[in-house]
Design a protein around this motif. Sequence first.
Motif, PDB file in Angstrom:
ATOM      1  N   GLY A  13      -0.563  12.083   2.022  1.00 50.01           N
ATOM      2  CA  GLY A  13      -0.381  10.893   2.341  1.00 50.01           C
ATOM      3  C   GLY A  13      -1.198  10.199   1.524  1.00 50.01           C
ATOM      4  O   GLY A  13      -1.419   8.702   1.292  1.00 50.01           O
ATOM      5  N   VAL A  14      -1.733  10.529  -0.062  1.00 51.72           N
ATOM      6  CA  VAL A  14      -2.253  10.175  -1.249  1.00 51.72           C
ATOM      7  C   VAL A  14      -1.105   9.635  -2.289  1.00 51.72           C
ATOM      8  O   VAL A  14      -0.080  11.022  -1.937  1.00 51.72           O
ATOM      9  CB  VAL A  14      -2.968  11.095  -1.989  1.00 51.72           C
ATOM     10  N   PRO A  15      -1.321   8.460  -2.365  1.00 50.89           N
ATOM     11  CA  PRO A  15       0.148   8.507  -3.738  1.00 50.89           C
ATOM     12  C   PRO A  15       0.184   9.653  -4.900  1.00 50.89           C
ATOM     13  O   PRO A  15      -1.107   9.557  -5.233  1.00 50.89           O
ATOM     14  CB  PRO A  15      -0.037   6.421  -3.785  1.00 50.89           C
ATOM     15  N   GLU A  16       1.256   9.165  -5.417  1.00 50.51           N
ATOM     16  CA  GLU A  16       0.871   9.591  -6.261  1.00 50.51           C
ATOM     17  C   GLU A  16       0.568   9.573  -7.794  1.00 50.51           C
ATOM     18  O   GLU A  16       0.037  10.069  -8.181  1.00 50.51           O
ATOM     19  CB  GLU A  16       3.496   9.709  -7.520  1.00 50.51           C
ATOM     20  N   GLU A  17       0.336   8.399  -7.263  1.00 47.89           N
ATOM     21  CA  GLU A  17      -0.665   7.019  -9.028  1.00 47.89           C
ATOM     22  C   GLU A  17      -2.277   8.379  -8.949  1.00 47.89           C
ATOM     23  O   GLU A  17      -2.759   8.001  -9.392  1.00 47.89           O
ATOM     24  CB  GLU A  17      -0.465   6.252  -9.375  1.00 47.89           C
TER      25      GLU A  17
END
Length: 269
Positions: A13-17
């Motif tokens: 759930g952590v954005p790729e950025e």
Amino acid sequence: MSAFAGKVAGLTGVPEERLERLAGGDLSEVLLVRRPDGRCSVAKGGPSVGVEAAMLRAIAGAGVPAPMIEGEHEHVLLLEHVPNDRVFSIGAWRSLGAAIAKLHGQTDDNYGWASDYQFGSVALDNRQGGDWPHFWGEQRLVTTARLLDRPWRERVERLAARMEALLPESPRAALLHGDLWSGNILVAENRLAGLIDPACYYGHQEVDLAMLTLFGTPPEPFWESYGPLEAAWEERRSIYQLFPALVHLRLFGSSYAAMVDRLLAAVGG
């Protein structure tokens, strides 16, 4: 980023950025995952996630620091992030020596491991058995050299045929890290913080010591903390260093040919 990063983002759930590539990762992709609550995890890719997780648990079970397993998914291993400062102080070396002695204190009735493993494209034949010279000669040296050019293969095969005369028949089957070099050793505040990237199996304890001395020389406090060494271990060191040298030749090419040639020559191969 990569497809692996997209998969990690979906799992955590952590954005790729917010995913960061970590140093190393020559054989697999490794990302730092910064979670919204401030915690950090490490995501590592690979085809044998369950096997690596079992190895890390075996190291921790021996009382040696290793990252906690946070999750096992298809081709993704989530690990506790272990803060480290990369400062190999005398205290850190002393702590490492005691920890490796404790790791090697774990033993088994056979050499090998319950599952095969691999370094990138180099398959490790971990079939369990009770004949150490055969295990090292055939399941490490000959198997690793099999895809090299013929002159290398023939030299390794001739050496392997002499293993019974060069290695002890039945050394204590100690739990090995299997890829013990400074890049897989995390230190912080003058102590060992964790061992990572294992390739565990049970074998002669000198295998880990030979690997540790292939690219550097641990200072005396490491050896004092580790404890007494077996007689003539330095005479066997080149035989044990040959395996990681062959792996490097397979994976990274001709820049390691001189190392392999030197080690073969040192043992009459």
